[in-house]
Write an enzyme that holds these catalytic residues in place. Structure first.
Site, PDB file in Angstrom:
ATOM      1  N   LYS A  21       7.039 -65.977 -17.189  1.00 51.21           N
ATOM      2  CA  LYS A  21       6.531 -65.974 -15.815  1.00 51.21           C
ATOM      3  C   LYS A  21       6.011 -64.587 -15.426  1.00 51.21           C
ATOM      4  O   LYS A  21       4.952 -64.470 -14.831  1.00 51.21           O
ATOM      5  CB  LYS A  21       7.639 -66.363 -14.817  1.00 51.21           C
ATOM      6  CG  LYS A  21       8.131 -67.791 -14.956  1.00 51.21           C
ATOM      7  CD  LYS A  21       8.975 -68.217 -13.748  1.00 51.21           C
ATOM      8  CE  LYS A  21      10.227 -67.387 -13.543  1.00 51.21           C
ATOM      9  NZ  LYS A  21      11.240 -67.567 -14.595  1.00 51.21           N
ATOM     10  N   ARG A  32      22.444 -67.810 -17.017  1.00 50.44           N
ATOM     11  CA  ARG A  32      21.214 -68.031 -16.247  1.00 50.44           C
ATOM     12  C   ARG A  32      20.516 -69.320 -16.682  1.00 50.44           C
ATOM     13  O   ARG A  32      19.890 -69.991 -15.879  1.00 50.44           O
ATOM     14  CB  ARG A  32      20.279 -66.822 -16.388  1.00 50.44           C
ATOM     15  CG  ARG A  32      20.832 -65.598 -15.648  1.00 50.44           C
ATOM     16  CD  ARG A  32      20.112 -64.330 -16.046  1.00 50.44           C
ATOM     17  NE  ARG A  32      18.754 -64.307 -15.541  1.00 50.44           N
ATOM     18  CZ  ARG A  32      17.754 -63.631 -16.114  1.00 50.44           C
ATOM     19  NH1 ARG A  32      17.978 -62.935 -17.209  1.00 50.44           N
ATOM     20  NH2 ARG A  32      16.567 -63.643 -15.587  1.00 50.44           N
TER      21      ARG A  32
END
Ligand code: AMP
Length: 191
Positions: free
Chosen positions: A13, A146
């Protein structure tokens, strides 16, 4: 152009966001960056956030929504923005939809970068080595956490944006340039 880049940690990203900013001249809003800055500045919110971030957990929705709603009112967001790392929960996605609606705005597109978990683990390990562990949440243990958080809390956003006809998926395991070309194709289609 108002777009969201969605994808697990390590899906690229940040790389694609930098490219979009450069090519399309819109601002990048990264909640991770904003929270790290608040942590470095030592504000109360920042220090609370840092503890959670270092454990690979999410920062509460109300803190993140406060940061984002202030930020998108700034003048550099008038021509649009790219969200990187936000929203991350259904609560945030719903609150953000309402926030935009109240301002008479809407999203152009949500681009999902899909990368398999095994690939993510090796990428994040490389990033940790290359940067000498500059980010305190870049380690195998925290990444695993995560990833679990991504699967539990963020993945439901795929259905949320699919229902709204906004979701576009890209194979994030292709070469960076190919991912970029796919992004361009979706940008050309978006309003
Ligand atoms: P990132 O830089 O996007 O990988 O985010 C790093 C960390 O910041 C995440 O693991 C979370 O602890 C926190 N964070 C960033 N964005 C959000 C968000 N939208 N909601 C909750 N926590 C966030």
């Amino acid at each position: 152009m108002r777009l969201i880049l969605l994808g697990p940690p390590g899906s690229g990203k940040g790389t694609q966001a930098a490219r979009i900013v450069e090519k399309y001249g819109i601002v990048q809003l990264s909640t991770g960056e904003m929270l790290r800055a608040a942590g470095a500045a030592g504000t109360e919110v920042g220090l609370t956030a840092k503890k959670l971030m270092d454990r690979g957990e999410l920062v509460p929705d109300d803190i993140v929504m406060g940061i984002i709603s202030e930020r998108i009112d700034e003048s550099d967001c008038a021509n649009g923005f790219l969200l990187d790392g936000f929203p991350r929960t259904l609560g945030q996605a719903e609150a953000f939809e309402k926030l935009l609606e109240d301002k008479g705005l809407s999203l152009s597109v949500v681009i999902l970068l899909e990368v398999a978990d095994e690939v993510l683990l090796s990428r994040i390990e490389n990033r940790r080595r290359e940067t000498g562990g500059a980010r305190s949440d870049d380690n195998a243990e925290t990444l695993k956490k995560r990833l679990i958080v991504y699967h539990d809390q963020t993945k439901p956003l795929i259905g949320f944006y699919k229902e709204r006809g906004l979701l576009k998926s890209i194979d994030g395991m292709q070469a960076v340039e190919k991912v970029g070309a796919d992004v361009d194709a979706y940008m050309a289609e978006a309003k």
